[in-house]
Design an enzyme around this catalytic site. Structure first.
Site, PDB file in Angstrom:
ATOM      1  N   GLY A   1       0.835  -1.199   0.000  1.00  0.00           N
ATOM      2  CA  GLY A   1       0.000   0.000   0.000  1.00  0.00           C
ATOM      3  C   GLY A   1       0.869   1.248   0.000  1.00  0.00           C
ATOM      4  O   GLY A   1       1.902   1.299   0.663  1.00  0.00           O
TER       5      GLY A   1
ATOM      6  N   GLY B   1      -0.556   4.597   0.255  1.00  0.00           N
ATOM      7  CA  GLY B   1      -1.260   5.798   0.695  1.00  0.00           C
ATOM      8  C   GLY B   1      -0.397   6.559   1.689  1.00  0.00           C
ATOM      9  O   GLY B   1       0.811   6.343   1.771  1.00  0.00           O
TER      10      GLY B   1
ATOM     11  N   GLY C   1       1.589   4.076   3.954  1.00  0.00           N
ATOM     12  CA  GLY C   1       2.573   3.260   3.246  1.00  0.00           C
ATOM     13  C   GLY C   1       3.690   4.074   2.618  1.00  0.00           C
ATOM     14  O   GLY C   1       4.867   3.714   2.703  1.00  0.00           O
TER      15      GLY C   1
ATOM     16  N   SER D   1     -17.282  17.906   1.205  1.00  0.00           N
ATOM     17  CA  SER D   1     -16.592  18.177   2.461  1.00  0.00           C
ATOM     18  C   SER D   1     -17.543  18.599   3.570  1.00  0.00           C
ATOM     19  O   SER D   1     -18.493  19.352   3.375  1.00  0.00           O
ATOM     20  CB  SER D   1     -15.557  19.282   2.257  1.00  0.00           C
ATOM     21  OG  SER D   1     -15.086  19.699   3.511  1.00  0.00           O
TER      22      SER D   1
ATOM     23  N   ARG E   1     -20.391  13.563  12.940  1.00  0.00           N
ATOM     24  CA  ARG E   1     -20.840  12.854  11.748  1.00  0.00           C
ATOM     25  C   ARG E   1     -21.899  11.789  12.037  1.00  0.00           C
ATOM     26  O   ARG E   1     -22.889  11.687  11.313  1.00  0.00           O
ATOM     27  CB  ARG E   1     -19.638  12.177  11.089  1.00  0.00           C
ATOM     28  CG  ARG E   1     -18.677  13.176  10.495  1.00  0.00           C
ATOM     29  CD  ARG E   1     -17.429  12.512   9.953  1.00  0.00           C
ATOM     30  NE  ARG E   1     -16.583  13.532   9.319  1.00  0.00           N
ATOM     31  CZ  ARG E   1     -15.399  13.285   8.791  1.00  0.00           C
ATOM     32  NH1 ARG E   1     -14.894  12.058   8.828  1.00  0.00           N
ATOM     33  NH2 ARG E   1     -14.699  14.253   8.229  1.00  0.00           N
TER      34      ARG E   1
ATOM     35  N   GLU F   1      -5.406   3.497   8.185  1.00  0.00           N
ATOM     36  CA  GLU F   1      -6.801   3.072   8.345  1.00  0.00           C
ATOM     37  C   GLU F   1      -6.916   1.558   8.498  1.00  0.00           C
ATOM     38  O   GLU F   1      -7.881   1.055   9.084  1.00  0.00           O
ATOM     39  CB  GLU F   1      -7.637   3.545   7.148  1.00  0.00           C
ATOM     40  CG  GLU F   1      -9.136   3.329   7.335  1.00  0.00           C
ATOM     41  CD  GLU F   1      -9.983   3.776   6.146  1.00  0.00           C
ATOM     42  OE1 GLU F   1      -9.431   4.400   5.223  1.00  0.00           O
ATOM     43  OE2 GLU F   1     -11.197   3.500   6.144  1.00  0.00           O
TER      44      GLU F   1
ATOM     45  N   ARG G   1     -14.448   8.417  14.111  1.00  0.00           N
ATOM     46  CA  ARG G   1     -13.279   9.244  13.839  1.00  0.00           C
ATOM     47  C   ARG G   1     -13.683  10.700  13.639  1.00  0.00           C
ATOM     48  O   ARG G   1     -14.664  10.988  12.960  1.00  0.00           O
ATOM     49  CB  ARG G   1     -12.553   8.747  12.582  1.00  0.00           C
ATOM     50  CG  ARG G   1     -11.310   9.549  12.271  1.00  0.00           C
ATOM     51  CD  ARG G   1     -10.573   9.044  11.063  1.00  0.00           C
ATOM     52  NE  ARG G   1     -11.330   9.098   9.835  1.00  0.00           N
ATOM     53  CZ  ARG G   1     -11.584  10.225   9.166  1.00  0.00           C
ATOM     54  NH1 ARG G   1     -11.146  11.382   9.606  1.00  0.00           N
ATOM     55  NH2 ARG G   1     -12.285  10.182   8.048  1.00  0.00           N
TER      56      ARG G   1
END
Lengths: 639, 253
Positions: free
Chosen positions: A42, A44, A47, A286, A332, A427, A437
């Site tokens: 990975g 991202g 990584g 967003s 959220r 993640e 989160r």
């Protein structure tokens, strides 16, 4: 009954743990580092930052990604920003406050010491990124700009327009590219990890598939770092990229790594709604939009009038009504659940009635169109491109969508799983966000793990282990390769009647309905049964085109959906066992009379880490009890 | 609900880099204006798979216009008819019932075709490896506010830094030049104090690598700017050329 897991948190005061750890950690001799090969899966934020940093230290890094370039990993799509406790605005932020907000936001289901360490290294991340040339937003005086995000009471979020993830990832990718040029990183793009190879109980290699040629390849090393992101695509529709998947993590789980809190998933409130059954993914808008947009639905079910025709007294601004203190800026999970309730009551809007309005009319009147354009211009443009509607004229329609998974492979304080030598970053691990989160924390965690934590903890592991060389032609590698090949052959040989996408959609709808925003015992039990039958049917009736000798996207998808079908059942099982409502996990049986979540700190203040098993009794749960020595558990209230 | 459309597709099919390719014609019914262009390909592929035929291979990932994975030439234009829009963000309201849409891969010697619409863009990674970074190892950084950067500079740097590396600029250029891609990274780093110490070496190394990869030179057609999904200006190419000249002069070359 279940066993108890040790997190290996170092002793000492919370504030001193990480420094103590760093001071006492075993170091790898500089001349020896080049003798260690580290496999990183990975690219991202986690990584790429790990690859760059470990290579700078002298390790030999092999880096793998499924995309055609490491720069495309899904961290690229993060919009809002990255938190740090710099306190540049002088508004009272401290490391403690960032720690506290993150623990509280996670609804007290994360490990104190990890979260405190995250807050501690947050400032160094910003320094590092700026030095790499990340073009964070600045004020006219040339200093960095900060904004408040997701209802935080301080302005601690650094941002780069609506493309913070892109700019941070390019910084890490470029740092990794510098090491590739220096010969310390070897990049393997268009590779998918299919299995983990254990030698004497230690992670010593991986089996991958070359997605261009179909060849199965073996790589050996002294440690494996899994940085493969979240599993949100188990719901089929999510804000994740189409290639995001759980396969690498699930293969490690099957080899013995425990999977922690899989039912903790985050559903983001502001996404563009589904428009039809061809829908392939969902687009996030967003969270910052809720700073100036007001969420509402018609007061009465079945009100089919156009939004501009509905007078004030026929509108229900349900977040402002229910949560007068926080209004549209509630976290959220709360915002998402309330949008669902409004739609369940028949008050949803748009063609599908699965949407609520996000209305900027008042803000445009108050601030003028130009100010709104400055703040959200690119988002409004994106919305119009996708929906064909102009949000300056008519309210946006939004609906919640799966966005992030807090659960993941269980890791200890050193980010190591229950398999020695297998580390999990970003993640893909479960560690820092508890049951929910906070905004602008994902980027922070990915980079913290990669730039500042793994260099110490990996060194401690390597310096403390006797590493005999392993031969990739050995038995363990052959066995893993044979298994991977036979799975692919089986998938191709079924030649059934339903496509991979049809199965994935079906799985997604079970998950969304019964393991989604609100869950109950009956639904979870029924979901487990239906997932198991669907999985059985899949292996007898899936239709995968072509063969395994060339670029075959649907064969890739087929393997990933097979693993999602296993993970899904574990998510439902975990949700069933967690008899409380916390964060993203809302169990209908555990709520106050006015519908707020009820946690059970006496019984459930632990991490549930599941051990894979194919025996009759099913997966076995191991508990890591969370000790809160520094914060007092309170009920989140946004009223 | 919107009206249903019938869309005819003429899609480039090619089994591998050495095979010869050809256009195949397909028709997709029940297209509606809210579908994205890639979703039409998804629907086509589902039909092909059910018929026992091979689906069309194409790269895609985020489907939000930011990862840069997708990119096809649509009716002769890289990423299709809508300005500043990547293929995944192109929606069918840009087309009308009965339209025929011609779909091709990026075509450039430096982007060999892997299969159908999938091309190999690893040349871009090698251009970045040649110098598209600031040499600062983890842990070496001063406080983030230690160096002031004028807002105008950082805003311009950002405009260049927003490149998604999709390769549309190469596909649109009659010379298959990667100048816009390369210049956007050079411009991003040259405008920031953090990138300044290496600017002279960087521009030469990256431009040389671009040529080594087999990309053509820039002759100011500006087709790249027209198709760039992020709207990156060719002013970056002018900046790259100035940087390159300055570098030659200062190194005595």
């Amino acid at each position: 009954m279940h066993s108890v897991l040790a997190s290996n948190v170092p002793p000492g005061r919370l504030e001193e743990k990480w420094d103590n750890y760093k001071s006492r950690v075993k170091l790898v001799n500089p001349a020896n580092k080049r003798n260690h090969t580290v496999l990183i899966v990975g690219t991202g934020l986690a990584g790429a930052s790990a690859a760059a940093t470990l290579a700078e230290l002298g390790y030999q890094v092999k880096s793998f990604c499924i995309q055609d370039s490491p720069r495309r990993a899904h961290s690229i799509a993060a919009q809002g920003g990255i938190n740090a406790a710099k306190n540049y605005p002088n508004d009272g932020d401290t490391i403690w406050r960032l720690f506290y907000d993150t623990i509280k936001g996670g609804d007290y289901r994360s490990r104190e010491a990890n979260v405190y360490r995250l807050a501690q290294v947050s400032n160094e991340i910003i320094d590092q990124c700026v030095a790499q040339g990340v073009p964070f937003a600045r004020e006219y005086g040339g200093l960095l700009d900060n904004r408040s995000f997701g209802g935080a009471q301080v302005s601690r979020t650094f941002y780069a327009r609506g493309q913070t993830g892109q700019q941070l990832l390019l910084g890490a990718y470029q740092a990794m590219s510098r090491q590739a040029a220096a010969g310390n990183v070897k990049m393997f793009s268009r590779r998918e990890m299919l299995d983990l190879v254990l030698v004497d109980g230690h992670a010593r290699g991986i089996v991958t598939r070359n997605l261009v040629t179909g060849e199965i390849e073996r790589y050996s090393g002294d440690a494996v770092l899994l940085c493969t992101g979240g599993y949100g695509n188990v719901y089929y529709l999510s804000t994740n990229a189409k290639n995001s998947n759980v396969t690498a993590a699930w293969r490690c789980h099957r080899r013995g790594a425990y999977f922690a809190n899989p039912c903790f998933t985050q559903i983001h409130p502001t996404c563009i709604p589904v428009s039809g059954d061809y829908q392939s993914k969902l687009t996030l808008m967003s969270e910052s939009l809720r700073n100036d947009g007001r969420v509402w639905v018609p007061k009465n079910p079945g009100d089919e009038r156009a939004p501009n025709q509905i007078p004030e007294h026929d509108r229900d601004y349900f977040l402002e009504r229910r949560y007068p203190a926080f209004g549209n800026l509630v976290p959220r999970d709360v915002a998402s659940r309330n949008a669902k309730y409004a739609c369940d009551e028949g008050r949803g809007v748009g063609d599908t009635h699965l949407a609520v309005y996000l209305d900027f009319q008042n803000s445009i009147e108050r601030l003028g169109r130009q100010r709104i354009e400055e703040r959200y211009g690119n988002l409004f443009e994106m919305y119009e491109r996708i929906t064909g509607e102009d949000p300056y004229q008519v309210p946006m329609r939004i609906y919640p969508a799966v966005h992030y998974t807090m659960g993941g492979l269980w890791v200890d304080y050193e980010l190591m799983t229950t398999i020695p030598g297998l580390f999990v970053l970003g993640e893909a691990n479960f560690s820092d966000h508890g049951a929910n989160r906070l905004g602008a924390s994902a980027l922070m965690q990915g980079l913290a793990d990669g730039y500042f934590i793994i260099p110490y903890t990996l060194g401690n592991y390597l310096a403390g282990s006797k590493m005999a060389g392993v031969d990739p032609s050995g038995d363990a590698f052959s066995e893993a390769e044979t298994e991977s090949r036979s799975r692919i052959d089986r998938l191709l040989s079924v030649q059934g009647n339903k496509t991979v996408t049809e199965y994935h959609r079906e799985l997604g709808s079970i998950m969304w309905d019964d393991v989604g925003m609100s869950r109950n015992e009956d639904g979870l039990k029924s979901a487990m049964g239906r997932i198991a039958s669907l999985r059985e049917e899949y292996w007898q009736n899936v239709l995968v085109p072509g063969d395994a000798t060339y670029h075959n996207k649907y064969l890739e998808f087929a393997g990933r959906v097979a693993d999602f079908l296993e993970l899904a059942e574990l998510m439902a099982r975990d949700g069933l066992h967690r008899t409380e409502s916390c964060g993203g996990h809302f169990r209908e049986e555990y709520q106050t009379p006015d519908g707020e979540a009820v946690r059970n700190d006496d019984l459930m203040a632990y991490v549930a880490a599941w051990e894979f098993s194919q025996e009759e009794h099913g997966p076995r749960m191991h508990a890591e009890y969370l000790e809160f020595e520094n914060v007092r558990l309170t009920t989140r209230s946004y009223k | 609900m919107s009206d249903r459309m019938t869309i005819h597709l003429s899609v480039w099919r090619q089994a591998g880099p050495e095979s010869s390719g050809a256009f195949e014609n397909y028709t997709v019914n029940d297209v509606n204006e809210h579908m994205s262009f890639l979703e039409v390909l998804d629907v086509l592929n589902e039909t092909l798979i059910r018929k026992g035929e091979l689906p069309v291979e194409f790269d895609h990932d985020c489907r939000e216009g930011i990862c840069g994975a997708c990119g096809v030439v649509i009716n002769g234009v890289a990423h299709g008819p809508q300005k500043r829009t990547a293929s995944c963000q192109l929606h069918m309201r840009q087309f009308k019932d009965g339209d025929t849409i011609v779909v091709e891969p990026w075509r450039a010697d430096a982007f060999p075709i892997i299969r159908d619409l999938v091309v190999d863009r690893s040349a871009f990674d090698r251009i970045i490896e040649a110098g598209g970074y600031v040499s600062v190892s983890t842990g070496n950084a001063p406080d983030a506010n230690a160096v002031l950067v004028p807002k105008d500079d950082v805003d311009r740097a950002f405009d260049y830094a927003s490149c998604i590396g999709c390769g549309a600029c190469v596909a649109a250029c009659p010379n298959a030049s990667a100048s816009l891609f390369t210049a956007s990274k050079i411009g991003h780093l040259a405008l920031l104090p953090q990138g300044d110490p290496e600017r002279s070496h960087r521009v030469v190394a990256m431009v040389d690598q671009m040529q080594k990869e087999g990309f053509g030179d820039c002759s100011n057609h500006a087709e790249c700017e027209a198709v760039c999904p992020k709207g990156i200006s060719i002013s970056s190419i002018a900046l790259m050329r100035r940087e390159y000249m300055k570098s030659l002069v200062s190194s005595g070359g």
